[in-house]
Design an enzyme around this catalytic site. Structure first.
Site, PDB file in Angstrom:
ATOM      1  CE1 TYR A 138     -31.962 -11.247 -49.430  1.00 21.56           C
ATOM      2  CE2 TYR A 138     -30.240 -10.154 -48.165  1.00 21.56           C
ATOM      3  CZ  TYR A 138     -31.576 -10.429 -48.383  1.00 21.56           C
ATOM      4  OH  TYR A 138     -32.520  -9.882 -47.575  1.00 21.56           O
TER       5      TYR A 138
ATOM      6  CG  ASP B 138     -21.008  27.163 -43.380  1.00 15.83           C
ATOM      7  OD1 ASP B 138     -21.503  26.036 -43.142  1.00 15.83           O
ATOM      8  OD2 ASP B 138     -21.668  28.218 -43.387  1.00 15.83           O
TER       9      ASP B 138
ATOM     10  CE1 TYR C  81     -30.337  14.141 -52.143  1.00 17.22           C
ATOM     11  CE2 TYR C  81     -30.709  16.113 -50.818  1.00 17.22           C
ATOM     12  CZ  TYR C  81     -31.071  14.830 -51.199  1.00 17.22           C
ATOM     13  OH  TYR C  81     -32.187  14.242 -50.635  1.00 17.22           O
ATOM     14  CB  SER C  82     -31.119  20.450 -53.422  1.00 14.65           C
ATOM     15  OG  SER C  82     -30.171  21.463 -53.612  1.00 14.65           O
TER      16      SER C  82
ATOM     17  N   GLY D 165     -22.153  26.655 -50.064  1.00 14.72           N
ATOM     18  CA  GLY D 165     -23.558  26.841 -50.453  1.00 14.72           C
ATOM     19  C   GLY D 165     -24.552  26.378 -49.402  1.00 14.72           C
TER      20      GLY D 165
ATOM     21  CB  THR E  89     -35.261  16.337 -50.345  1.00 15.59           C
ATOM     22  OG1 THR E  89     -34.733  17.202 -49.348  1.00 15.59           O
ATOM     23  CG2 THR E  89     -34.691  16.774 -51.688  1.00 15.59           C
ATOM     24  CG  ASP E  90     -36.715  20.026 -46.573  1.00 15.97           C
ATOM     25  OD1 ASP E  90     -35.669  19.507 -46.999  1.00 15.97           O
ATOM     26  OD2 ASP E  90     -36.872  20.364 -45.376  1.00 15.97           O
ATOM     27  CD  GLU E  91     -31.062  19.207 -48.565  1.00 16.51           C
ATOM     28  OE1 GLU E  91     -30.207  19.531 -49.394  1.00 16.51           O
ATOM     29  OE2 GLU E  91     -30.797  18.597 -47.522  1.00 16.51           O
TER      30      GLU E  91
ATOM     31  CE1 TYR F 118     -19.254  19.898 -41.812  1.00 17.09           C
ATOM     32  CE2 TYR F 118     -21.340  19.959 -42.992  1.00 17.09           C
ATOM     33  CZ  TYR F 118     -20.168  19.293 -42.642  1.00 17.09           C
ATOM     34  OH  TYR F 118     -19.943  18.023 -43.131  1.00 17.09           O
TER      35      TYR F 118
ATOM     36  CB  ALA G   8     -32.911   4.020 -55.316  1.00 16.33           C
TER      37      ALA G   8
ATOM     38  CE  LYS H 280     -34.626  13.157 -54.072  1.00 12.37           C
ATOM     39  NZ  LYS H 280     -34.883  11.688 -54.149  1.00 12.37           N
TER      40      LYS H 280
ATOM     41  CG  ASN I   9     -32.771  17.663 -42.246  1.00  8.63           C
ATOM     42  OD1 ASN I   9     -33.240  18.566 -42.926  1.00  8.63           O
ATOM     43  ND2 ASN I   9     -31.477  17.409 -42.195  1.00  8.63           N
ATOM     44  CG  ASN I  10     -36.798  11.336 -42.711  1.00  7.25           C
ATOM     45  OD1 ASN I  10     -37.419  10.313 -42.955  1.00  7.25           O
ATOM     46  ND2 ASN I  10     -37.219  12.516 -43.133  1.00  7.25           N
TER      47      ASN I  10
HETATM   48  P1  NAD Z   1     -29.753   6.556 -48.102  1.00  7.99           P
HETATM   49  O1  NAD Z   1     -28.535   7.173 -48.716  1.00  7.99           O
HETATM   50  O2  NAD Z   1     -29.698   6.088 -46.689  1.00  7.99           O
HETATM   51  O3  NAD Z   1     -30.202   5.286 -48.968  1.00  7.99           O
HETATM   52  C1  NAD Z   1     -30.220   5.305 -50.364  1.00  7.99           C
HETATM   53  C2  NAD Z   1     -30.380   3.862 -50.854  1.00  7.99           C
HETATM   54  O4  NAD Z   1     -30.423   3.891 -52.286  1.00  7.99           O
HETATM   55  C3  NAD Z   1     -29.214   2.944 -50.457  1.00  7.99           C
HETATM   56  O5  NAD Z   1     -29.716   1.709 -49.986  1.00  7.99           O
HETATM   57  C4  NAD Z   1     -28.456   2.759 -51.766  1.00  7.99           C
HETATM   58  O6  NAD Z   1     -27.781   1.497 -51.839  1.00  7.99           O
HETATM   59  C5  NAD Z   1     -29.577   2.868 -52.791  1.00  7.99           C
HETATM   60  N1  NAD Z   1     -29.089   3.278 -54.108  1.00  7.99           N
HETATM   61  C6  NAD Z   1     -28.247   4.299 -54.402  1.00  7.99           C
HETATM   62  N2  NAD Z   1     -28.016   4.342 -55.726  1.00  7.99           N
HETATM   63  C7  NAD Z   1     -28.734   3.337 -56.291  1.00  7.99           C
HETATM   64  C8  NAD Z   1     -28.925   2.877 -57.617  1.00  7.99           C
HETATM   65  N3  NAD Z   1     -28.302   3.462 -58.649  1.00  7.99           N
HETATM   66  N4  NAD Z   1     -29.755   1.826 -57.830  1.00  7.99           N
HETATM   67  C9  NAD Z   1     -30.395   1.220 -56.800  1.00  7.99           C
HETATM   68  N5  NAD Z   1     -30.228   1.604 -55.508  1.00  7.99           N
HETATM   69  C10 NAD Z   1     -29.422   2.650 -55.261  1.00  7.99           C
HETATM   70  O7  NAD Z   1     -30.921   7.589 -48.341  1.00  7.99           O
HETATM   71  P2  NAD Z   1     -32.128   8.023 -47.373  1.00  7.99           P
HETATM   72  O8  NAD Z   1     -31.652   9.047 -46.441  1.00  7.99           O
HETATM   73  O9  NAD Z   1     -32.790   6.809 -46.860  1.00  7.99           O
HETATM   74  O10 NAD Z   1     -33.066   8.740 -48.444  1.00  7.99           O
HETATM   75  C11 NAD Z   1     -33.996   7.986 -49.211  1.00  7.99           C
HETATM   76  C12 NAD Z   1     -34.744   8.917 -50.135  1.00  7.99           C
HETATM   77  O11 NAD Z   1     -35.445   9.904 -49.362  1.00  7.99           O
HETATM   78  C13 NAD Z   1     -33.852   9.705 -51.094  1.00  7.99           C
HETATM   79  O12 NAD Z   1     -34.516   9.802 -52.334  1.00  7.99           O
HETATM   80  C14 NAD Z   1     -33.714  11.066 -50.438  1.00  7.99           C
HETATM   81  O13 NAD Z   1     -33.508  12.072 -51.402  1.00  7.99           O
HETATM   82  C15 NAD Z   1     -35.072  11.214 -49.777  1.00  7.99           C
HETATM   83  N6  NAD Z   1     -35.107  12.048 -48.566  1.00  7.99           N
HETATM   84  C16 NAD Z   1     -34.234  11.819 -47.538  1.00  7.99           C
HETATM   85  C17 NAD Z   1     -34.343  12.593 -46.373  1.00  7.99           C
HETATM   86  C18 NAD Z   1     -33.417  12.360 -45.191  1.00  7.99           C
HETATM   87  O14 NAD Z   1     -33.468  13.138 -44.242  1.00  7.99           O
HETATM   88  N7  NAD Z   1     -32.613  11.335 -45.171  1.00  7.99           N
HETATM   89  C19 NAD Z   1     -35.314  13.588 -46.286  1.00  7.99           C
HETATM   90  C20 NAD Z   1     -36.181  13.796 -47.380  1.00  7.99           C
HETATM   91  C21 NAD Z   1     -36.076  13.001 -48.512  1.00  7.99           C
HETATM   92  O1  DAU Z   2     -33.873  18.264 -45.681  1.00  5.28           O
HETATM   93  C1  DAU Z   2     -33.888  16.945 -46.135  1.00  5.28           C
HETATM   94  C2  DAU Z   2     -32.469  16.489 -46.365  1.00  5.28           C
HETATM   95  O2  DAU Z   2     -31.883  16.294 -45.085  1.00  5.28           O
HETATM   96  C3  DAU Z   2     -32.379  15.206 -47.190  1.00  5.28           C
HETATM   97  O3  DAU Z   2     -32.895  15.447 -48.467  1.00  5.28           O
HETATM   98  C4  DAU Z   2     -30.924  14.726 -47.294  1.00  5.28           C
HETATM   99  O4  DAU Z   2     -30.870  13.496 -47.982  1.00  5.28           O
HETATM  100  C5  DAU Z   2     -30.380  14.555 -45.885  1.00  5.28           C
HETATM  101  O5  DAU Z   2     -29.005  14.196 -45.951  1.00  5.28           O
HETATM  102  C6  DAU Z   2     -30.549  15.849 -45.083  1.00  5.28           C
HETATM  103  O6  DAU Z   2     -29.679  16.886 -45.613  1.00  5.28           O
HETATM  104  P1  DAU Z   2     -28.840  17.853 -44.635  1.00  5.28           P
HETATM  105  O7  DAU Z   2     -27.689  18.362 -45.391  1.00  5.28           O
HETATM  106  O8  DAU Z   2     -29.732  18.820 -43.954  1.00  5.28           O
HETATM  107  O9  DAU Z   2     -28.382  16.756 -43.520  1.00  5.28           O
HETATM  108  P2  DAU Z   2     -26.991  16.518 -42.761  1.00  5.28           P
HETATM  109  O10 DAU Z   2     -27.245  15.499 -41.689  1.00  5.28           O
HETATM  110  O11 DAU Z   2     -25.862  16.290 -43.688  1.00  5.28           O
HETATM  111  O12 DAU Z   2     -26.740  17.932 -42.051  1.00  5.28           O
HETATM  112  C7  DAU Z   2     -27.672  18.488 -41.151  1.00  5.28           C
HETATM  113  C8  DAU Z   2     -27.161  19.866 -40.761  1.00  5.28           C
HETATM  114  O13 DAU Z   2     -25.973  19.700 -39.968  1.00  5.28           O
HETATM  115  C9  DAU Z   2     -26.755  20.714 -41.936  1.00  5.28           C
HETATM  116  O14 DAU Z   2     -27.068  22.087 -41.666  1.00  5.28           O
HETATM  117  C10 DAU Z   2     -25.243  20.546 -42.031  1.00  5.28           C
HETATM  118  C11 DAU Z   2     -24.840  20.331 -40.597  1.00  5.28           C
HETATM  119  N1  DAU Z   2     -23.679  19.442 -40.373  1.00  5.28           N
HETATM  120  C12 DAU Z   2     -23.694  18.213 -40.970  1.00  5.28           C
HETATM  121  C13 DAU Z   2     -22.641  17.352 -40.803  1.00  5.28           C
HETATM  122  C14 DAU Z   2     -22.637  15.995 -41.473  1.00  5.28           C
HETATM  123  C15 DAU Z   2     -22.631  19.843 -39.560  1.00  5.28           C
HETATM  124  O15 DAU Z   2     -22.647  20.954 -38.999  1.00  5.28           O
HETATM  125  N2  DAU Z   2     -21.583  18.983 -39.394  1.00  5.28           N
HETATM  126  C16 DAU Z   2     -21.531  17.750 -39.995  1.00  5.28           C
HETATM  127  O16 DAU Z   2     -20.527  17.011 -39.813  1.00  5.28           O
END
Ligand code: NAD
Ligand code: DAU
Length: 354
Positions: free
Chosen positions: A351, A290, A160-161, A293, A134-136, A217, A86, A164, A189-190
Site C-alpha cells: 500500500y 487467574d 476493556y469492558s 477481575g 461487546t457483551d462484557e 486461567y 476499531a 466499551k 465471544n467470536n
Molecule cells: P481486533 O483487536 O482483532 O481488531 C481491532 C482492529 O482495530 C485492528 O485492525 C486495529 O489495527 C484497529 N485499531 C485499533 N486501534 C485503532 C485506532 N486508534 N484507529 C484505527 N484503527 C484501530 O478486534 P476484534 O476482535 O476484531 O473486535 C472488533 C470489535 O468487535 C471491537 O470493537 C470489539 O470490542 C468488538 N467485539 C469483539 C468480540 C470478539 O470476540 N473478538 C466480541 C464482541 C465485540
Molecule cells: O465476550 C466478548 C469478548 O470476548 C470481546 O469483547 C473481547 O474483545 C474478546 O477478546 C473476548 O474476551 P474474553 O476475555 O472472553 O476472550 P479471551 O479469548 O481472552 O478469553 C476467553 C476465556 O479464556 C476467558 O475466560 C479467559 C480464558 N483464557 C484466555 C487466555 C488468553 C485462559 O484461560 N487462558 C488464556 O491464555
C-alpha cells in the site's frame, strides 16, 4: 463508478472487521467500502488480500482519534454510513495498559461520532452510525441461570469492558442529544479465521502446534458463549440495514462452554487433525494464576435479533471449531507472520508505495 452507498468501516484489518469488510465488499458491490485502520499489532491488511484490488474497496491507514483525518474522509468519500469496529480488544492488555483502551475505545468513538454529527449536520435521512460492542459491558452472570438481555444494567469490570461501556454511552448520548441515527449491538465471544493468537482459541491451537504449554486461567471454570465470526458478520449486515434506529441488539451463539471443557475439545480436535495419538497434547494443559477481575460467565439472549430481523447462527460449534482449527493449521505461515511481526511489512509492500 457511482456507488449507491459510501460506508466507513473502522478496524477492518482486524479479526471481525476483516470478515465484515470482505462480506460488504463482495455482497454489496454497489457500495464503496472505506476501511480506516491504524494497523496496530492487531491489524493485518493481509487478512484482506483477496479483496484488496476490488474497485469498491479503499484502505486508509489512520487513527480514529485523528479528528482532522476522520472529517476529511467523511467529506472526500461522502460517507453516509459508519460501521465502527476499531478498538483495543484484549482484556489482558487492558489490565496492563488501561489508558490505551480509554484513548482508542472512548476518545476514538467520540471522535467518529463528532465527525458524523458535523458532516451530516442534521440531515439524518439515509445515514446511519453503527457501533459494534461487546457483551462484557453487562458484567458477569452467576455460574448457573440468567442471560444478558438488552435491558441488563451495565456493570463492566475490566478496563476493556469499562471503555466499551463508556463508548456505548457516548453513542446513545449522541442519539438522544443530537438525534444522530445510531444503532448498536453487543456480541459474545467470536471465533474463526484471522483472530490474533493472543485470544484463547488461536493461542491454544498455535501452542499445541508448537508443543508449548496451554495456560488455563484459574480452574478453567469460567463460561463463555461462542459464536462463529461469519455469523456475527451476517448479524452486522442485517442490523446495519434493518435494525431500528436508537436500538441495540444482543448477538450470541446460545453456545456456552466452560473454558476447561472447550480446551479439552480443542486439544482432542487439534490432535486428531494433526494425526497425533489420542491424548497426545493433554499434558500441555497448565493451570495458571487467574486473570484479575475475571468475569465468571457470559451468556447472551439474542431473541430480539432473531424475532425482529430473523437472524440465526448458521454453524454448529463442532463444525465451526473444526473448520477454524483446520484453518490455523493450514495457515501456519499466517500464524508465523503475526507472531514474529513479519506481517508489519505487508502494508509497506502493498500500500505505502501506491
Ligand atoms: P481486533 O483487536 O482483532 O481488531 C481491532 C482492529 O482495530 C485492528 O485492525 C486495529 O489495527 C484497529 N485499531 C485499533 N486501534 C485503532 C485506532 N486508534 N484507529 C484505527 N484503527 C484501530 O478486534 P476484534 O476482535 O476484531 O473486535 C472488533 C470489535 O468487535 C471491537 O470493537 C470489539 O470490542 C468488538 N467485539 C469483539 C468480540 C470478539 O470476540 N473478538 C466480541 C464482541 C465485540
Ligand atoms: O465476550 C466478548 C469478548 O470476548 C470481546 O469483547 C473481547 O474483545 C474478546 O477478546 C473476548 O474476551 P474474553 O476475555 O472472553 O476472550 P479471551 O479469548 O481472552 O478469553 C476467553 C476465556 O479464556 C476467558 O475466560 C479467559 C480464558 N483464557 C484466555 C487466555 C488468553 C485462559 O484461560 N487462558 C488464556 O491464555
Amino acid at each position: 463508478m457511482n456507488f449507491s452507498r459510501n460506508i466507513l468501516i473502522t478496524g477492518g484489518a482486524g479479526f471481525i472487521g476483516s470478515h465484515v469488510v470482505r462480506r460488504f465488499v463482495t455482497l454489496h458491490p454497489d457500495y464503496r467500502i472505506v476501511n480506516l485502520d491504524l494497523l496496530t499489532y492487531a491489524g493485518n491488511p493481509a487478512n484482506l488480500k483477496d479483496v484488496e484490488e476490488r474497485e469498491n474497496y479503499v484502505f486508509v491507514r489512520g487513527d480514529i482519534c485523528d479528528a482532522e483525518l476522520v472529517e476529511e474522509l467523511f467529506s472526500r468519500y461522502e460517507i453516509d454510513g459508519v460501521i465502527h469496529l476499531a478498538a483495543e480488544s484484549h482484556v489482558d492488555r487492558s489490565i496492563v495498559d488501561p489508558l490505551a483502551f480509554a484513548r482508542t475505545n472512548v476518545l476514538g468513538t467520540l471522535t467518529l461520532l463528532n465527525a458524523a454529527r458535523k458532516a451530516w449536520n442534521g440531515c439524518w435521512e439515509g445515514r446511519r452510525f453503527y457501533h459494534i460492542s461487546t457483551d462484557e459491558v453487562y458484567g458477569a452472570l452467576p455460574a448457573e441461570g440468567g442471560l444478558f438481555t438488552e435491558h441488563t444494567p451495565y456493570a463492566p469490570h475490566s478496563p476493556y469492558s469499562a471503555s466499551k461501556a463508556s463508548s456505548d454511552h457516548f453513542v446513545r448520548a449522541f442519539h438522544d442529544t443530537y438525534g444522530l441515527p445510531v444503532v448498536l449491538s453487543n456480541c459474545s465471544n467470536n471465533y474463526g479465521p484471522y483472530q490474533f493468537p493472543e485470544k484463547l482459541i488461536p493461542l491454544f491451537v498455535n501452542n499445541i502446534r508448537l508443543r508449548r504449554p496451554l495456560p488455563v486461567y484459574g480452574a478453567g471454570e469460567n463460561v463463555r458463549d461462542w459464536l462463529y465470526v461469519e455469523d456475527h458478520a451476517e448479524a452486522i449486515d442485517l442490523i446495519f440495514h434493518r435494525g431500528t434506529t436508537g436500538e441495540s441488539y444482543n448477538v450470541g451463539g446460545n453456545n456456552e462452554w466452560r473454558n476447561i471443557d472447550l480446551v479439552r475439545l480443542l486439544v482432542a480436535t487439534t490432535d486428531r487433525l494433526l494425526g497425533n495419538p489420542e491424548g497426545h497434547s493433554s499434558s500441555l494443559i497448565t493451570f495458571v494464576t487467574d486473570r484479575a477481575g475475571h468475569d465468571l460467565r457470559y451468556a447472551i439472549d439474542s431473541s430480539k435479533l432473531q424475532r425482529e430481523l430473523g437472524w440465526r447462527p448458521r454453524r454448529s460449534f463442532e463444525e465451526g471449531l473444526e473448520q477454524t482449527i483446520r484453518w490455523y493449521l493450514d495457515n501456519d505461515e499466517w500464524l508465523e507472520n503475526v507472531t514474529s511481526g513479519a506481517y508489519e511489512h505487508y502494508y509497506e509492500e502493498h500500500y505505502a508505495k501506491r
